[in-house]
Every structure is written in C-alpha cells, then in structure tokens.
Design an enzyme around this catalytic site. Structure first.
Site, mmCIF file in Angstrom:
data_model
loop_
_atom_site.group_PDB
_atom_site.id
_atom_site.type_symbol
_atom_site.label_atom_id
_atom_site.label_comp_id
_atom_site.label_asym_id
_atom_site.label_seq_id
_atom_site.Cartn_x
_atom_site.Cartn_y
_atom_site.Cartn_z
ATOM 1 N N LEU A 126 0.850 -1.195 0.000
ATOM 2 C CA LEU A 126 0.000 0.000 0.000
ATOM 3 C C LEU A 126 0.883 1.242 0.000
ATOM 4 C CD1 LEU A 126 -1.984 -2.263 0.985
ATOM 5 C CD2 LEU A 126 -3.154 -0.476 2.274
ATOM 6 N N GLU A 169 1.181 4.141 -2.867
ATOM 7 C CA GLU A 169 0.870 4.629 -4.210
ATOM 8 C C GLU A 169 2.013 5.419 -4.838
ATOM 9 O OE1 GLU A 169 -2.924 3.533 -2.305
ATOM 10 O OE2 GLU A 169 -1.162 4.691 -1.633
ATOM 11 N N GLN A 225 -6.573 1.582 -6.237
ATOM 12 C CA GLN A 225 -7.704 0.761 -5.811
ATOM 13 C C GLN A 225 -8.991 1.575 -5.832
ATOM 14 O OE1 GLN A 225 -8.102 -0.962 -1.646
ATOM 15 N NE2 GLN A 225 -7.412 -2.761 -2.827
ATOM 16 N N PHE A 226 -8.913 2.793 -5.363
ATOM 17 C CA PHE A 226 -9.947 3.798 -5.555
ATOM 18 C C PHE A 226 -9.245 5.075 -5.992
ATOM 19 C CE2 PHE A 226 -11.996 0.782 -2.813
ATOM 20 C CZ PHE A 226 -13.321 0.762 -3.241
ATOM 21 N N ASP A 228 -9.605 8.011 -5.205
ATOM 22 C CA ASP A 228 -9.315 8.910 -4.088
ATOM 23 C C ASP A 228 -7.897 8.746 -3.563
ATOM 24 O OD1 ASP A 228 -12.512 9.476 -3.036
ATOM 25 O OD2 ASP A 228 -12.077 7.660 -4.173
ATOM 26 N N PHE A 229 -7.355 7.527 -3.669
ATOM 27 C CA PHE A 229 -6.035 7.252 -3.100
ATOM 28 C C PHE A 229 -4.892 7.833 -3.939
ATOM 29 C CE2 PHE A 229 -8.065 3.088 -1.399
ATOM 30 C CZ PHE A 229 -8.848 3.833 -0.523
ATOM 31 N N HIS A 267 -14.155 7.467 -1.016
ATOM 32 C CA HIS A 267 -14.240 6.446 -2.053
ATOM 33 C C HIS A 267 -15.176 6.873 -3.187
ATOM 34 C CE1 HIS A 267 -12.754 4.158 1.403
ATOM 35 N NE2 HIS A 267 -12.294 3.258 0.555
#
Length: 668
Positions: A406, A408, A430-431, A433-434, A475
C-alpha cells in the site's frame, strides 16, 4: 561532535597502481570543476550551485564500481557520477547556464536532468522520488533476466520522506537488484542529523525492511569503490536490495547562498582533515604511485579541459522563446490510432458491461505489449477489488500482474522507472481517491520528465471514481480537475463500454503518461456493444452522444447518462457532447456544437468551484461569444465533500438539478 576524527586508511585495500591513478583523476576532476563553478556563481554566469566538495569519493566510487549500462539516480552533490561517465563538459556547462545546448534545453537547472546515453537520471527538488525510479529500473532488469543493478542516492534528510520508505519496502518485497546509497553529510540544510532521526545510524532502517544494510566511510574512495563493486557483483547474480550509508560531511552550504554559519568551525576543520581528494593524493605520493609534479600536471590538464568546455558553452546561443516548440516538448510523438467504427469489423462485437470492457482492454493490451506490467493492490490472485483482473495471473503470470504494497507514490515511481528502462506500466489505484498518496510522482515526475529532458513516461494510471454508490468522502470523489491544470498528462474519462475499451487500449499503447478515469457506478450497470479484439479510440476526439438544436450539454463520464435521461424525460431537442478526453480536448467539437445551438450547459460530477467546467466555460466565452444567445451555464456538484447517506448524496450530485437548469437556459 569530537574535534578530531580518525584518519582515512587506504593501506588496507589492495589496488593496482593504474587503478589508483585512475581513481585519483576521477576524484580531482569534479573538485576542479566545482572550484571553477563557484567562481562562475560569483560572476553571475550561473545562478545557483549545490556544492559536493568533500563528498566526491561517494559519487566517484559508486559510479566507477558499476558498468556503464547500469542506471544511476543522482542528487545535488553527485557531479562525480557525471564526470566519471564522461558526460561532455560543454554540455554540462550549458545545462547550468540554462542554454539550449544543455540536457534540458534551458527548461530546468543544475542536476535536474537525465541522460539516457549515460544511464543517469537526476533528481527533482522533492528529493525522495528517484528511489522508486531506481527500483523500477531494477524490476525491468529482473523481469528480463539481465544481470544488472541500479543505484540511487539520497541524503540523510531524504530518509525521513515517505518515498524513501516506500521504495525500500517495494524493493525488499520484490527482491530487486538496487543499491540505495545514503550520503549522510551531517546536515539537512541547517538541521543536524541529531534532529532528523533517533536511530544510531541510518543503515539500521534497512534492517527493518529485511534487507542487508551497512555503514561505511564515505570519504574513503577505496572503501566506497570496493564495497559497491562487491555488492553489485553479488546482486547481479542474486537479486536483492542493499542499503549503504556513507558517512561524510558537507563543508560548504546546502547551496552557496545559505552559508555554513550554523556549523561549528571546529567541526568543519576536523572534516577538512579527512578531505577525500587531498588525503588520497597524499597517500599516492607517500606510496610512490604518483609524484607531486604528476598531480600538478594532471590538475593543469583538467583545468585546460574545463576551459575548453567553458569556451564551447559560451559560444552557444542563449535560450529563446518559442511557444510552439515548448508545447511540442510535452509529449513523445505518438501517431494517433486509427479509429474503428462499431459494426464495421465484420460484426465482431459483443454486448458486455462497462467493467468487462475495461478488463478486455487490459487483456488485449497485455497480449499485444509483452513489456506491459500491471501493478496495484490486490490485483493478482484476488483480481482487484472490482475483479477487473480476475484470471489474469493464470494467463500472464505473477511477474506481469503484480500485487503491490500500500504505497501509491512508490508504485507510480516504479512504473516510471520501468519506463525509463524500456518497459510499460499500468498502475491501478484501488480507488481514485487514493491518488493523493501518489500526487507528487504524477505531477512532478510523470508529467514533467519528457518536457524537461526528453524521457517519456510510459505509465497509465487507472482511477475508479465517482459517486452514486453510497461510498462516502474517501471512495467517491472524481478529481479530474486536480490534474487538468498539470501540463504533460493525458486524461481520459469514458462514458460507454466501447469507449472504455477503445480509450484504454489507446492509453496503454501511448508512450506518454495517461490518467484513466473510470466511473464505478457504470461498472456493472451499463451494457453495450463493444468490438472484439484490438480496438482503439483516439484521444482528443469528442463524440455526439445525441444530436439536437435547442442547446448543447457538454459533459463526460456519468454526466453523459444524466444528460440523456433528463433530455429524454423532458422531451427536449438538446445536443449532448461527450468529451471522452479532457486532454487533449476537442475544441473543434465544442465550437461546432455551440455554433449550432447557441446555448451551452457544462455538466460535470465534481464540485463546481475549481471544476473543469470553469475552464470550458471560459474558453467558450472567449472563443464562441458571438455564437451565444445566452450566458454559458455550469452545473456541477455542491462545494462540499461528497457525503455517505443516500439523501445527502442525492443533494450533493447535480443530476436532480439538471432539468431545471436546462429549462432556465432555454428560457433565457
């Protein structure tokens, strides 16, 4: 700290005399260049200088320990890497003077550049991101079975940045052949190391990531060279990362303007007694390898090289403005794919969902581009949280479909490193937002690399975005306007399954950075005919989702479906333009529809203030004013975070306000 330090011990290393003389020359050259550059700084010929005086043994020792085809990722004080790899001095001087003959053609300064010819990539001002790039290059070597390593420098201050930890963790988990070198020179600008970290030595941090780590004398050219040589040989045979802390000292300011008043005088004097150039020169004289006269002649010869390089740089013209040239430098040239109309490919279409079109595009691209690697959280055996890559491991293997930690920022950086070494990367957030956690790598590395020094960033970042699914503030965002303001990024935002496949295949074929927005609410709710096999939709070509004459709705993504539903429910003859890509943007299609209907409503899901609609409205007002019969209208989400509860989310999103906004526009 103590005012006396242990003397440099060269006698314990067994090197032939020829190698010792070569290493001395390589140490002396950057020292003499720096001394000249300090004069040029005072004379105003160059505007800034970050001195590496006293740290040359690290740069030279590392560079000479590697083969020429192994990539090195440098920092401010690694001039010795460039000179050890025979980078032309005239081109270096032109770079520092901001002239077109430099590596960045005047677009960036000092060591903020790379040279593919010399396998060197310089840092950006954010210090930490280059570490992940080195890991990406190492990944490429490992995937191809090449017995090579990469090496990246960072400073003691940089080890506190998240990028340092993300890069080390990825490299350790994936067992990548990369050497991370910390130049611990005592101060991060003015902050002493006692205020930067609490561990006894920075090499201890590597142990925490499960990698070998060591601390060596960074002022001893033989210790650095021997250590890195042995490590590189081992890593070529058995890939794994290693962390090497080189203890040294910065005897001048962080950059010349900052000075060294914050450093005790006795501390500087103690380290000057361990000067890597002077002490090694003394050792060679004591051992009889060189005479003082030979060292003087060598210095004179190098100074002559410097003067020749400076004359050549001085004769180059100064930088001149050329907007067309500068815009052309943003991206690597790439021919637009030939679009294929649905229904013209021997009727080889199939009705599939939006999500299946994304998956199909990835699968077709993986088959077509053998150097394409997919990276993201849980995308391998699990198939991703949306199951888009379900079954990919069985066909393409774990080497090309890679679960990531995890982190990014680190993963985007690895993608760029993979591209530098000739590969191609897809990074899945993954989303969407990240993406904030990878923001720096995207806007300062992916977006600027080609403009700065001609290095393309063959990285596509997929972003599942959008509301209407009750996922709340973290999300459900759609953040395209964060990136439309960043030159150097291509941005796609499809609204149909066919466009999702065609645009994604175009993105993955494109050697430039692409942000690919996918609306989650469309994944399993929308089905349409999609061409099978290879299918491309070119960037910069909007589509007319519905023809009309009363007004134009200019939109993208989910907005296209809101517009269709509302126009049909209200029985309006309104044209709907689906932009499909936000950069490049189809200005001709916008101009044509406004001229046709004389009324424009811009619709998007993101919040109104600062949204991309503001740019569209400004452009229409500036370029299509005489065609308008009413002011340009914008409709977007509320200026709040997107809420979780269904009723609150419905208020936030603009869909329910569209009918009244259209009526207001038509009644004007």
């Amino acid at each position: 700290m103590p005012t006396t330090l242990p003397a440099l011990d060269f006698a314990r290393f067994d090197y032939p005399n020829e190698t010792l003389r070569e290493l001395y020359e390589q140490l002396l050259r950057p020292r003499l260049i720096e001394e000249k550059m300090l004069k040029q700084l005072r004379q105003g010929v160059i505007s800034k200088w970050f001195s590496g005086i006293g740290q040359e043994a690290i740069s030279v020792g590392c560079a000479r320990a590697l083969v020429q085809s192994e990539w090195v990722f440098t920092m401010h004080r690694n001039l010795g890497v460039f000179t050890s790899r025979d980078v032309p001095l005239a081109k270096l001087f032109a770079q520092w003077q901001g002239k077109p003959g430099g590596f960045t053609e005047g677009r960036d300064r000092s060591f903020h550049f790379g040279s593919r010819e010399h396998h060197i990539v310089g840092m950006i001002s954010h210090l930490g991101p280059q570490l992940a790039l080195a890991a990406g290059v190492a990944l490429r070597h490992k995937l191809l079975g090449e017995q090579r390593v990469s090496l990246a420098f960072t400073g003691d201050g940089g080890t506190s940045e998240g990028d340092f930890h993300e890069a080390l963790n990825i490299a350790a988990v994936w067992k990548l052949p990369v050497i991370f070198v910390i130049e611990n020179n005592g101060y991060g600008l003015s902050t002493p190391v006692s205020e930067q970290y609490a561990c006894d030595q920075l090499s201890d941090r590597g142990i925490g990531y499960g990698m070998r780590a060591m601390t060596i004398d960074g002022n001893n050219i033989l210790e650095v060279h021997e250590t890195i040589s042995k490590l590189a040989a081992e890593l070529r045979e058995n890939p794994e990362p290693v962390l090497v802390e080189c203890q040294t000292f910065r005897v001048r300011g962080h950059e010349e303007a900052s000075g060294v008043k914050y450093v005790p005088t006795e501390e500087i004097e103690a380290w000057q007694q361990r000067d890597p150039v002077d002490r090694f020169g003394d050792y060679l004289i004591e051992r009889g390898v060189m005479t003082e006269a030979e060292q003087t002649r060598l210095a004179k010869s190098i100074k002559a090289e410097i003067m020749t390089g400076l004359r050549d740089a001085d004769n180059l013209p100064a930088a001149t403005g050329d907007p067309e040239r500068e815009n052309a430098a943003l991206f690597q040239n790439h021919p637009a794919p030939v679009p294929i109309a649905i229904g013209t490919t021997n009727d080889q279409t199939k009705e599939i969902r939006f999500i299946d079109a994304i998956s199909d595009a990835l699968r077709q691209s993986m088959r077509k581009h053998e150097d394409l690697v997919l990276m993201g959280q849980d995308i391998a055996g699990y198939g991703g949280v949306f199951k888009i890559t379900d079954g990919f491991v069985e066909e393409f293997g774990l080497e090309r479909v890679r679960n990531t930690p995890l982190c990014e920022s680190g993963v985007v950086g690895v993608g760029l490193g993979l591209s530098i070494a000739g590969g191609k990367a897809m990074v899945e957030m993954q989303f969407g937002d990240f993406v904030t956690c990878g923001f720096n790598q995207i806007v300062n590395n992916l977006a600027k690399s080609h403009y700065r020094w001609g290095q393309n960033a063959d990285v596509t970042v997929r972003l599942p975005v959008g509301g209407g699914v009750g996922a709340g503030p973290f999300h459900s965002q759609t953040m395209e306007s964060w990136f439309t303001a960043v030159p150097g990024l291509k941005i796609a935002y499809p609204s149909t399954p066919a466009d999702a496949k065609g645009l994604l295949m175009s993105a993955l074929a494109d050697p430039n950075p692409v942000l690919f927005f996918e609306h989650k609410a469309l994944y399993r709710s929308l089905t349409d005919e999609v061409p099978q096999g290879d299918y491309y939709v070119p960037f910069g070509k909007a589509a007319t989702a519905k023809a009309g004459t009363q007004a134009s709705i200019i939109t993208y993504g989910m907005g296209v479906h809101w517009a269709r539903k509302t126009v049909e429910a209200e029985g309006l003859d309104v044209e709907i333009i689906d932009l499909r890509t936000l950069f490049p943007l189809d200005y001709d299609a916008i101009r044509t529809t406004v001229k046709k209907t004389s009324r424009a409503l811009i619709l998007h899901e993101a919040s109104l203030t600062g949204g991309f609609g503001g740019e569209l409205a400004a452009w229409i007002g500036e370029h299509c004013f005489e065609d308008l019969d009413a002011p340009v209208r914008r409709l977007a989400a509320m200026d709040t975070p997107i809420p979780f509860a269904a009723a609150l989310e419905a208020d936030y999103l603009p869909e329910e306000k569209l009918a009244s906004a259209l009526r207001s526009l038509l009644d004007y």
